[in-house]
Design a protein around this motif. Structure first.
Motif, PDB file in Angstrom:
ATOM      1  N   GLY A 173      38.058  37.058  53.543  1.00 10.25           N
ATOM      2  CA  GLY A 173      39.473  37.367  54.177  1.00 10.25           C
ATOM      3  C   GLY A 173      40.546  38.442  53.282  1.00 10.25           C
ATOM      4  O   GLY A 173      41.599  38.173  52.480  1.00 10.25           O
ATOM      5  N   VAL A 174      39.409  38.470  52.188  1.00 14.72           N
ATOM      6  CA  VAL A 174      39.758  39.464  50.691  1.00 14.72           C
ATOM      7  C   VAL A 174      40.799  40.792  51.390  1.00 14.72           C
ATOM      8  O   VAL A 174      40.495  41.838  52.249  1.00 14.72           O
ATOM      9  N   GLU A 175      41.711  40.814  50.404  1.00  8.44           N
ATOM     10  CA  GLU A 175      43.217  41.331  51.511  1.00  8.44           C
ATOM     11  C   GLU A 175      43.086  42.728  49.434  1.00  8.44           C
ATOM     12  O   GLU A 175      44.104  43.728  49.792  1.00  8.44           O
ATOM     13  N   ALA A 176      42.710  41.861  48.779  1.00  7.13           N
ATOM     14  CA  ALA A 176      43.257  42.678  47.974  1.00  7.13           C
ATOM     15  C   ALA A 176      41.651  42.934  46.534  1.00  7.13           C
ATOM     16  O   ALA A 176      41.252  42.518  46.716  1.00  7.13           O
ATOM     17  N   MET A 177      42.610  43.978  45.829  1.00  6.95           N
ATOM     18  CA  MET A 177      41.452  44.547  45.298  1.00  6.95           C
ATOM     19  C   MET A 177      42.160  44.257  43.441  1.00  6.95           C
ATOM     20  O   MET A 177      42.680  44.883  43.101  1.00  6.95           O
ATOM     21  N   PRO A 178      41.227  43.088  42.310  1.00  5.27           N
ATOM     22  CA  PRO A 178      40.735  42.287  43.144  1.00  5.27           C
ATOM     23  C   PRO A 178      41.086  41.177  43.595  1.00  5.27           C
ATOM     24  O   PRO A 178      42.401  40.951  43.643  1.00  5.27           O
ATOM     25  N   THR A 179      40.597  40.261  43.957  1.00  8.40           N
ATOM     26  CA  THR A 179      40.395  38.734  44.760  1.00  8.40           C
ATOM     27  C   THR A 179      39.096  38.097  44.539  1.00  8.40           C
ATOM     28  O   THR A 179      37.966  38.593  44.277  1.00  8.40           O
ATOM     29  N   SER A 180      40.112  37.221  43.819  1.00  6.82           N
ATOM     30  CA  SER A 180      39.012  35.890  43.553  1.00  6.82           C
ATOM     31  C   SER A 180      39.502  34.499  43.951  1.00  6.82           C
ATOM     32  O   SER A 180      40.616  34.328  44.727  1.00  6.82           O
ATOM     33  N   ALA A 193      44.981  36.625  43.109  1.00  9.03           N
ATOM     34  CA  ALA A 193      45.131  38.147  44.528  1.00  9.03           C
ATOM     35  C   ALA A 193      45.470  39.238  43.206  1.00  9.03           C
ATOM     36  O   ALA A 193      46.630  39.292  42.580  1.00  9.03           O
ATOM     37  N   GLY A 194      44.437  40.341  42.943  1.00  6.37           N
ATOM     38  CA  GLY A 194      45.345  41.457  41.712  1.00  6.37           C
ATOM     39  C   GLY A 194      45.043  40.781  40.562  1.00  6.37           C
ATOM     40  O   GLY A 194      43.518  39.518  40.214  1.00  6.37           O
ATOM     41  N   TYR A 195      45.153  41.763  39.704  1.00  7.55           N
ATOM     42  CA  TYR A 195      45.109  41.228  37.735  1.00  7.55           C
ATOM     43  C   TYR A 195      46.008  41.665  37.431  1.00  7.55           C
ATOM     44  O   TYR A 195      45.822  43.057  37.196  1.00  7.55           O
ATOM     45  N   ARG A 196      46.384  41.147  36.360  1.00  5.51           N
ATOM     46  CA  ARG A 196      47.728  41.068  35.639  1.00  5.51           C
ATOM     47  C   ARG A 196      47.306  40.350  33.955  1.00  5.51           C
ATOM     48  O   ARG A 196      46.754  39.225  34.128  1.00  5.51           O
ATOM     49  N   ASP A 197      47.883  41.249  32.874  1.00  7.86           N
ATOM     50  CA  ASP A 197      47.482  41.023  31.875  1.00  7.86           C
ATOM     51  C   ASP A 197      47.977  39.506  31.536  1.00  7.86           C
ATOM     52  O   ASP A 197      49.459  39.296  32.636  1.00  7.86           O
ATOM     53  N   GLY A 198      47.546  38.506  30.934  1.00 12.14           N
ATOM     54  CA  GLY A 198      48.365  37.265  31.002  1.00 12.14           C
ATOM     55  C   GLY A 198      48.052  36.178  32.563  1.00 12.14           C
ATOM     56  O   GLY A 198      47.807  34.971  32.332  1.00 12.14           O
TER      57      GLY A 198
END
Length: 162
Positions: free
Chosen positions: A121-128, A142-147
């Protein structure tokens, strides 16, 4: 155009399937390794905490997340922890080119068909998905941001203590 098609597919497939959430069993899979050789099989990591990461070469946040995950894996070497990634590029060469710029030491499966992101059911990149030792999803990221790596590390360490 391929990137747009994959993104559209992910959005459509996410609406057809239910996204996994905390407490769900992680679907088992067996997929060809992106780098050749071995097959990547989720079942082989049972008994470990697994960080399962879906990514693609066109994903901007993946440029940050893959190296950070590689550092976390190295930091927790010798513990029951593994990072497993699934590359979603249609063309394997795109994923391999990305890995030349951002090399990692963890197993990477290839899934150009889109079956695995549909199953999860991945809805965004990246999803983990952080999966516990018994194969249960304990965190969806979902997603990836600094921190973000601090939150990920804290969850992994919490599960390693159990």
């Amino acid at each position: 155009m391929k990137k747009l098609a994959i993104a559209f597919f992910l959005l459509l497939s996410a609406s057809w399937s239910l996204a996994l959430s905390e407490g769900d069993s992680a679907p088992l899979f067996k997929a060809k390794s992106l780098t050749g050789g071995n097959v990547v099989e989720l079942r082989s990591f049972r008994g470990k905490v697994v960080y399962l990461d879906f990514w693609a070469s066109w994903c901007g946040p993946c440029r940050k997340s893959l190296p950070e995950l590689n550092k976390l894996r190295a930091e927790l070497a010798g513990r029951d922890f593994e990072v497993v990634a699934v590359n979603l590029d249609e063309n394997a060469e795109d994923g391999l080119g990305f890995l030349k710029q951002f090399p990692v030491d963890y197993p990477i499966a290839a899934d150009s068909s889109g079956k695995l992101p549909e199953a999860y059911g991945v809805e965004a990149m990246p999803t983990s998905y952080i999966i516990d030792q018994q194969g249960v999803v304990r965190m969806v990221h979902a997603g990836y941001r600094d921190g973000d790596i601090a939150e990920i590390k804290a969850k992994v360490l919490q599960l390693l203590k159990k």
